[in-house]
Design a protein around this motif. Structure first.
Motif, PDB file in Angstrom:
ATOM      1  N   UNK A 120      21.125  66.264  -3.645  1.00  0.00           N
ATOM      2  CA  UNK A 120      21.502  67.563  -4.206  1.00  0.00           C
ATOM      3  C   UNK A 120      20.955  68.698  -3.345  1.00  0.00           C
ATOM      4  N   UNK A 121      19.705  68.534  -2.909  1.00  0.00           N
ATOM      5  CA  UNK A 121      19.097  69.592  -2.096  1.00  0.00           C
ATOM      6  C   UNK A 121      19.888  69.782  -0.805  1.00  0.00           C
ATOM      7  N   UNK A 122      20.335  68.671  -0.220  1.00  0.00           N
ATOM      8  CA  UNK A 122      21.078  68.758   1.032  1.00  0.00           C
ATOM      9  C   UNK A 122      22.443  69.395   0.835  1.00  0.00           C
ATOM     10  N   UNK A 123      23.116  69.002  -0.234  1.00  0.00           N
ATOM     11  CA  UNK A 123      24.464  69.536  -0.473  1.00  0.00           C
ATOM     12  C   UNK A 123      24.423  71.030  -0.776  1.00  0.00           C
ATOM     13  N   UNK A 124      23.378  71.463  -1.452  1.00  0.00           N
ATOM     14  CA  UNK A 124      23.303  72.891  -1.784  1.00  0.00           C
ATOM     15  C   UNK A 124      22.836  73.701  -0.590  1.00  0.00           C
ATOM     16  N   UNK A 125      21.773  73.256   0.045  1.00  0.00           N
ATOM     17  CA  UNK A 125      21.088  74.124   1.007  1.00  0.00           C
ATOM     18  C   UNK A 125      21.157  73.649   2.450  1.00  0.00           C
ATOM     19  N   UNK A 126      21.817  72.545   2.696  1.00  0.00           N
ATOM     20  CA  UNK A 126      22.003  72.121   4.078  1.00  0.00           C
ATOM     21  C   UNK A 126      20.780  71.493   4.700  1.00  0.00           C
ATOM     22  N   UNK A 127      20.770  71.457   6.019  1.00  0.00           N
ATOM     23  CA  UNK A 127      19.695  70.780   6.731  1.00  0.00           C
ATOM     24  C   UNK A 127      18.360  71.522   6.649  1.00  0.00           C
ATOM     25  N   UNK A 128      18.422  72.818   6.471  1.00  0.00           N
ATOM     26  CA  UNK A 128      17.190  73.627   6.465  1.00  0.00           C
ATOM     27  C   UNK A 128      17.138  74.483   5.202  1.00  0.00           C
ATOM     28  N   UNK A 129      16.717  73.860   4.101  1.00  0.00           N
ATOM     29  CA  UNK A 129      16.688  74.603   2.834  1.00  0.00           C
ATOM     30  C   UNK A 129      15.441  75.492   2.765  1.00  0.00           C
ATOM     31  N   UNK A 130      15.262  76.092   1.623  1.00  0.00           N
ATOM     32  CA  UNK A 130      14.049  76.877   1.396  1.00  0.00           C
ATOM     33  C   UNK A 130      12.833  75.961   1.579  1.00  0.00           C
ATOM     34  N   UNK A 131      11.760  76.522   2.057  1.00  0.00           N
ATOM     35  CA  UNK A 131      10.583  75.739   2.450  1.00  0.00           C
ATOM     36  C   UNK A 131      10.080  74.765   1.388  1.00  0.00           C
ATOM     37  N   UNK A 132      10.117  75.191   0.132  1.00  0.00           N
ATOM     38  CA  UNK A 132       9.491  74.385  -0.926  1.00  0.00           C
ATOM     39  C   UNK A 132      10.290  73.123  -1.248  1.00  0.00           C
ATOM     40  N   UNK A 133      11.538  73.061  -0.838  1.00  0.00           N
ATOM     41  CA  UNK A 133      12.330  71.846  -1.124  1.00  0.00           C
ATOM     42  C   UNK A 133      12.705  71.105   0.150  1.00  0.00           C
ATOM     43  N   UNK A 134      11.992  71.372   1.195  1.00  0.00           N
ATOM     44  CA  UNK A 134      12.214  70.655   2.458  1.00  0.00           C
ATOM     45  C   UNK A 134      11.456  69.332   2.361  1.00  0.00           C
ATOM     46  N   UNK A 135      12.217  68.253   2.147  1.00  0.00           N
ATOM     47  CA  UNK A 135      11.612  66.948   1.860  1.00  0.00           C
ATOM     48  C   UNK A 135      11.600  66.057   3.099  1.00  0.00           C
ATOM     49  N   UNK A 136      10.974  64.904   2.935  1.00  0.00           N
ATOM     50  CA  UNK A 136      10.904  63.970   4.057  1.00  0.00           C
ATOM     51  C   UNK A 136      12.296  63.521   4.505  1.00  0.00           C
ATOM     52  N   UNK A 137      13.201  63.376   3.557  1.00  0.00           N
ATOM     53  CA  UNK A 137      14.547  62.925   3.964  1.00  0.00           C
ATOM     54  C   UNK A 137      15.267  63.973   4.790  1.00  0.00           C
ATOM     55  N   UNK A 138      14.999  65.246   4.523  1.00  0.00           N
ATOM     56  CA  UNK A 138      15.590  66.299   5.369  1.00  0.00           C
ATOM     57  C   UNK A 138      15.143  66.086   6.809  1.00  0.00           C
ATOM     58  N   UNK A 139      13.846  65.818   6.923  1.00  0.00           N
ATOM     59  CA  UNK A 139      13.279  65.644   8.254  1.00  0.00           C
ATOM     60  C   UNK A 139      13.876  64.415   8.941  1.00  0.00           C
ATOM     61  N   UNK A 140      13.972  63.313   8.189  1.00  0.00           N
ATOM     62  CA  UNK A 140      14.543  62.097   8.778  1.00  0.00           C
ATOM     63  C   UNK A 140      15.997  62.333   9.193  1.00  0.00           C
ATOM     64  N   UNK A 141      16.716  63.016   8.328  1.00  0.00           N
ATOM     65  CA  UNK A 141      18.128  63.323   8.594  1.00  0.00           C
ATOM     66  C   UNK A 141      18.255  64.123   9.893  1.00  0.00           C
ATOM     67  N   UNK A 142      17.387  65.116  10.020  1.00  0.00           N
ATOM     68  CA  UNK A 142      17.457  65.969  11.212  1.00  0.00           C
ATOM     69  C   UNK A 142      16.986  65.225  12.452  1.00  0.00           C
ATOM     70  N   UNK A 143      16.009  64.368  12.312  1.00  0.00           N
ATOM     71  CA  UNK A 143      15.563  63.571  13.454  1.00  0.00           C
ATOM     72  C   UNK A 143      16.637  62.608  13.918  1.00  0.00           C
ATOM     73  N   UNK A 144      17.383  62.101  12.993  1.00  0.00           N
ATOM     74  CA  UNK A 144      18.486  61.191  13.333  1.00  0.00           C
ATOM     75  C   UNK A 144      19.512  61.944  14.172  1.00  0.00           C
ATOM     76  N   UNK A 145      19.814  63.155  13.715  1.00  0.00           N
ATOM     77  CA  UNK A 145      20.802  63.964  14.444  1.00  0.00           C
ATOM     78  C   UNK A 145      20.336  64.250  15.862  1.00  0.00           C
ATOM     79  N   UNK A 146      19.016  64.474  16.012  1.00  0.00           N
ATOM     80  CA  UNK A 146      18.471  64.846  17.322  1.00  0.00           C
ATOM     81  C   UNK A 146      18.017  63.643  18.127  1.00  0.00           C
ATOM     82  N   UNK A 147      18.329  62.462  17.640  1.00  0.00           N
ATOM     83  CA  UNK A 147      17.997  61.209  18.350  1.00  0.00           C
ATOM     84  C   UNK A 147      16.490  61.015  18.490  1.00  0.00           C
TER      85      UNK A 147
END
Lengths: 276, 813
Positions: free
Chosen positions: A218-245
């Motif tokens: 839900x956090x990703x669908x609403x706020x994308x890869x870089x949401x507000x700081x307080x809801x930036x979770x580990x999965x956001x980070x993993x998702x972004x690391x995957x994109x950046x190889x």
């Protein structure tokens, strides 16, 4: 002979688990000690991850989320389950209703979020009518509250059902004996219900803990890869690391996360065992 | 019983195991549809394929108007020859290897719209002939005419009349309406500035503006197998024209617009957006719909160009009810009502994959030989021959893979150039995001990363829109400095552009093209040079109700200014410079407020807030346009300049307006916008074919083509400069006519460039030092938040804080 037959039956499932989970996980552990090009680098990836500010933020937020949500969810769902236990036919209807949020797709939940919590949404309209200032929930620390609310709303019903199953396993005679001895409802709850639910509680805690990681959708669908700081979770980070190889850092972080979860479950398991 | 149980247990286990093992996919997971197309050339062990070659036409032949095979097997081509463009007919009796030229007498026309060749060698020229403008002849109404030229060279004029056209202008839109010749429009008549009739129709509220002397015209014409001439007019009505008497008989008329058609035998295949209309050329009777051809028509429904190029060209196949058609995917054979089309020639293995190649005709010489006439993006004609070689492997053994997030004509062109020169190598272009798959850029990158990690990655990456810094850091990209040094030694490269990508003696990626941010306007506006200066000047010339600047919305404005300002925003510590960011946002806001009211409920000027990635779009023309100044829609235009044609356009208009153009940049940093950034995947840099491909991408031939940015190849750039100056010497001019939403019309001539103008452009290019930030994540974050600020939904501090928080988070990952 029986045990051999048993092994044969679990073999397909076990093969699937090994092929899709265990073996890849071993690969992840191996990758955590290598660079992208395959060169061995020791603990360099782990050092990088521990020193990474984004990881620190994400891990902190995830821990914060779990520490806030888990007790809330467990407590609320237990109270609701206990209340429903005494409600007869109404309980059956309510249990089904509580399960509906679990069936709602994440995209639909996100639409609901936007309708309610957007800076021009229903909630802010209500606040304005009552004379308060509106709150841009998704771009302030209010986003965390929205995430907690969403998690509890989605998982409450499921947890209530699990608690109900545990509650129904407690013999009625114990409660009758307690009432005869003069125990009130609260006393019965604390001295009979809670101790008898510990086994169920262990299962529910573990499941709820693992479910807490799924709130990323839900956090990703609403706020994308870089949401507000307080809801930036580990999965956001993993998702972004995957994109950046950044597979090397991702592998190291995944292993660290696994260790944390393993320790947590182990401690829980040991404390349950000791009590028994 | 025990044995029975054992047996059942073993059987169940076996079934479960089988289920596990059988659940595997051998597909590529990319969801390719073949839409009824069978690829008969997909096995590496199969021999035999059509090999492309380009036929040499006699020197001086500059146009191919039509080409066909006659009944006696001779190939006949109608074209133009020489500097004056004399009409000529070429014939060949050896399948196009050699040609005999016969120049025609002056056909005395003012404009030729179509040429068609009959199977006996008769050539029909349709257009406006000078005799038609004698208004006193009642036998010669103001309409198109035709001249027939027999094989012996005799010329015969045929007059015919198409139903007239009327141009109607309602609220700024232009539509065509067919009227009978007897119909009149009653009402008051008055004239506007350019003396065009304005007639008020009393029966409706519409104001119809009619212009005299606008006729219907022939959009396309072709002969059928029986020798009848089929023509299509502006209203997509088809007629059979009796070439003896000029009599028209209507064959087909529909509601839908038909951009082009083809004839195979006695069947007409008219490509509409809804599908292929198939009808008889004898009596217009409709044939049953063909689902395969319907898909072809839907996928290739764009209009044909004024130069006579078509998305699909068609001819008859070997059998009576068969069709051979060619498009950019290749050449296909289709039997009427068949469920598939057989792919004879894979477009990816030849020039057909070049999407800028305009196809004008196809001829089946025999079952093993085809000719396709075409024109490239520079206007050069090509007669391509495809001959079946049974010894050639069906797919070249050497294969290279190029990956790009988005498709582009330039990429296709470059690949086609390489394929033409290296027919033994197959270059597969893989596109991450396309209209068919509609996946996001992130998903496409994840798939790419998975392929790279699995060892199935591409050889060459087109890095536009990709996390370049991350790839460099991970060692995914190879050092290409050696290759670039070779190209620099042979052709020369813009050193300033090359140096911008050099780091510690290595270059991991470099753009093939670049664009330049410019301002077009009054001398004072252009001399401001920077965004702040432009804003201050804009305030002094602002008039009530009139726009100063040319941008179309918040996203557009932010993107254009981003290309000017962003080159020096990244600090050494892996963060953005907040003060520069705030200056950018504030300037953008003030520019926006000068022309739009952010407090207004009107949506004018507002965007949805999502970044459209125009900077990284595969559709890469420039964005600056002086035409809006000429049409008095704004005072100052700014954007990017991407080609010599655009420069000529701007200078021609500015000469008329008394204005000029100049580089739009900061004082301290002059930035350029890179396009088609090329990198080689690590481990593939030693492969000779990969090196050749990259050299082709940066080479002179590729640099001469297309208009998506200026080439970094100096030899190509200088050759194009020389050609432009030569146009000046030969007095070549193009005219442009436009109409405004108010209904006025205007025009200007596009003047060739002078040596001084070319020198100024070169100086400007050589002064640029830094590329803009091309990281799409950073762009998206800034422009998305910035749009909210421009629309008044948040303050500068909030916007700046949100951007800094997100960008810093991204950069810290």
């Amino acid at each position: 002979m029986k045990s051999k037959k048993g092994i044969l039956f679990i073999l397909p499932g076990l093969t699937g688990v090994m092929v899709f989970y265990l073996i890849p996980f071993v690969d992840v552990i191996v990758r955590s000690f290598r660079q992208i090009n395959g060169k061995f680098c020791g603990f360099a990836n782990y050092r990088q991850v521990m020193e990474n500010k984004a990881f620190a933020l994400a891990a902190g937020n995830t821990v914060h989320f779990v520490v806030v949500c888990l007790p809330l969810l467990l407590g609320l769902s237990l109270v609701v389950a206990a209340m429903l236990r005494r409600s007869g036919n109404v309980a059956k209807f309510c249990k089904s209703t509580y399960l509906i949020p679990l069936a709602v797709p994440a995209a639909a939940v996100v639409l609901l979020w936007r309708l309610i919590f957007d800076s021009h949404g229903i909630w802010n309209r209500l606040l304005t009518l009552l004379g308060y200032n509106s709150v841009d929930f998704m771009n302030t620390n209010g986003a965390f509250s929205v995430l907690v609310f969403s998690y509890i709303w989605k998982n409450l019903g499921y947890t209530v059902v699990l608690w109900s199953a545990g509650l129904s396993a407690i013999p009625e005679e114990i409660y009758e004996a307690a009432w005869v001895d003069g125990a009130g409802k609260l006393r019965a709850f604390i001295s009979i219900t809670v101790p008898n639910l510990k086994q169920t509680a262990f299962t529910i805690v573990v499941i709820s803990f693992l479910n807490s990681f799924k709130v990323f959708r839900e956090a990703y669908l609403v706020a994308g890869n870089y949401p507000q700081e307080s809801i930036y979770m580990l999965q956001h980070l993993f998702n972004n690391w995957f994109r950046d190889l950044s597979m090397d850092k991702m592998a190291a972080a995944a292993v660290l996360l696994f260790l944390v979860i393993l320790i947590f479950v182990y401690i829980l398991h040991r404390s349950w065992e000791e009590e028994h | 019983m025990k044995n029975h149980n054992k047996f059942i247990s073993a059987l169940l286990v076996a079934v479960l195991m089988f289920g596990l093992v059988a659940c595997g996919s051998s597909g590529n997971g990319k969801g390719e549809e073949n839409n009824g197309i069978q690829n008969t050339e997909n096995s590496e062990t199969i021999k035999g394929r059509f090999v492309e070659s380009q036929l040499n036409l006699p020197e001086g032949v500059s146009e191919i108007l039509a080409v066909t095979k006659l009944d006696d097997g001779t190939l006949e081509l109608a074209g133009s020859i020489g500097k004056t463009g004399t009409d000529c007919i070429l014939t060949s009796t050896d399948e196009g290897e050699t040609w005999q030229v016969k120049e025609l007498e002056d056909l005395d026309y003012s404009y030729i719209s179509n040429v068609a060749i009959r199977n006996d060698g008769t050539v029909a020229y349709m257009g406006y002939f000078n005799e038609n403008q004698e208004k006193d002849s009642s036998d010669l109404p103001d309409s198109v005419g035709m001249k027939l030229v027999s094989k012996e060279g005799e010329v015969k004029k045929i007059n015919f009349t198409l139903p007239k056209a009327q141009e109607t202008d309602t609220e700024g839109s232009i539509t065509f309406q067919k009227i009978d010749q007897e119909e009149t429009i009653e009402g008051d008549v008055s004239f506007n500035e350019d003396e065009t009739d304005i007639t008020n129709n009393e029966e409706s509220d519409e104001t119809q503006m009619t212009s005299t002397a606008d006729d219907n015209m022939v959009l396309q014409a072709a002969f059928d197998e029986a020798g009848s001439l089929i023509i299509q007019d502006l209203f997509s009505t088809f007629y059979k024209l009796n070439i003896e008497t000029g009599e028209l008989s209507e064959l087909y008329s529909g509601e839908e617009y038909i951009p082009y058609f083809g004839i195979a035998g006695n069947k007409i295949y008219a490509a509409a957006e809804s599908g292929m209309k198939i009808f008889s050329s004898e009596d217009g009777s409709m044939s049953a719909a063909d689902s395969v051809l319907d898909e072809v028509a839907k996928k290739n429904s764009e209009s044909s160009s004024l130069q006579g190029d078509f998305p699909v060209v068609m001819t008859k196949g070997m059998k009576d009810n068969s069709l051979v058609y060619a498009n950019h995917q290749g050449v296909f054979y289709h039997l009427e009502n068949g469920s598939v089309s057989e792919q004879l020639i894979n477009g990816e293995l030849c020039s057909l994959s070049d999407t800028t190649l305009g196809l004008s005709g196809i001829v089946m010489v025999n079952e093993k030989s085809y000719l396709i006439s075409a024109r490239d993006s520079m206007g050069n004609i090509k007669l391509l021959k495809y001959v079946y070689d049974e010894n050639a492997s069906s797919v070249p053994e050497k294969q290279l893979k190029v990956y790009a997030l988005e498709d582009s004509n330039l990429l296709r062109q470059v690949v086609a150039n390489f394929q033409s020169a290296h027919s033994d190598t197959f270059v597969k272009v893989e596109i991450g995001i396309s209209q068919e798959n509609s996946i996001t850029a992130e998903d496409a990158l994840r798939t790419l990363n998975t392929d790279i990690l699995a060892g199935k990655g591409p050889d060459v990456l087109i890095l536009d829109g990709m996390p370049v810094d991350s790839y460099i850091e991970k060692g995914i990209l190879a050092d290409i400095k050696g290759l670039l040094d070779e190209i620099e030694a042979s052709d020369g490269l813009f050193t300033n552009i090359k140096n911008a990508y050099e780091s510690n003696g290595s270059i991991y990626c470099m753009p093939c093209r670049f664009k330049i941010p410019v301002i077009a306007g009054d001398k004072e506006a252009v001399e401001t040079g920077s965004a702040e200066g432009l804003l201050d000047y804009g305030k002094t010339i602002k008039q009530e109700g009139k726009r100063v600047f040319s941008f179309s919305g918040t996203t557009d404005l932010l993107e254009e200014l981003f290309q000017v300002e962003s080159a020096d925003w990244l600090t050494g510590e892996g963060s953005l410079d907040q003060s520069k960011l705030e200056t950018y946002l504030q300037t953008a806001k003030e520019i926006y407020d000068l022309d739009y009211d952010s407090n207004s409920e009107d949506n004018n000027g507002k965007d949805s807030g999502t970044c459209t990635y125009n900077i990284l779009s595969g559709y890469n023309l420039g964005t600056v346009s002086s035409l809006e100044r000429l049409m008095k829609e704004c005072e100052i235009s700014f954007g990017t300049l991407a080609s010599f044609y655009e420069l000529k356009d701007i200078l021609s208009i500015e000469k008329q307006l008394g204005g000029t153009y100049g580089i739009f940049s900061k004082q301290e940093t002059k930035s350029f916008v890179p396009y088609l950034m090329v990198g080689i995947v690590s481990g593939k840099e030693e492969d000779q074919d990969v090196q050749e491909l990259v050299k082709t991408m940066f080479g002179k031939e590729s640099g001469m083509q297309s208009e998506s940015g200026f080439s970094v190849n100096k030899a190509a750039y200088e050759e194009l400069c020389r050609q432009e100056i030569q146009k000046k010497q030969s007095n070549e001019e193009l005219s442009v006519v436009f109409s405004t939403t108010e209904g006025t019309t205007g025009g200007y001539s596009i003047l060739p460039l002078t040596q001084k103008e070319v020198d100024t452009l070169t100086e400007n290019i050589e002064s640029m030092t830094s590329p803009v930030i091309t990281d799409r994540i950073v762009q998206d974050l800034i422009i998305t938040e910035g749009s909210k600020y421009l629309e008044g939904n948040q303050t500068l501090e909030e916007t700046s804080a949100a951007i800094m928080q997100k960008v810093n988070l991204y950069l810290s990952e």
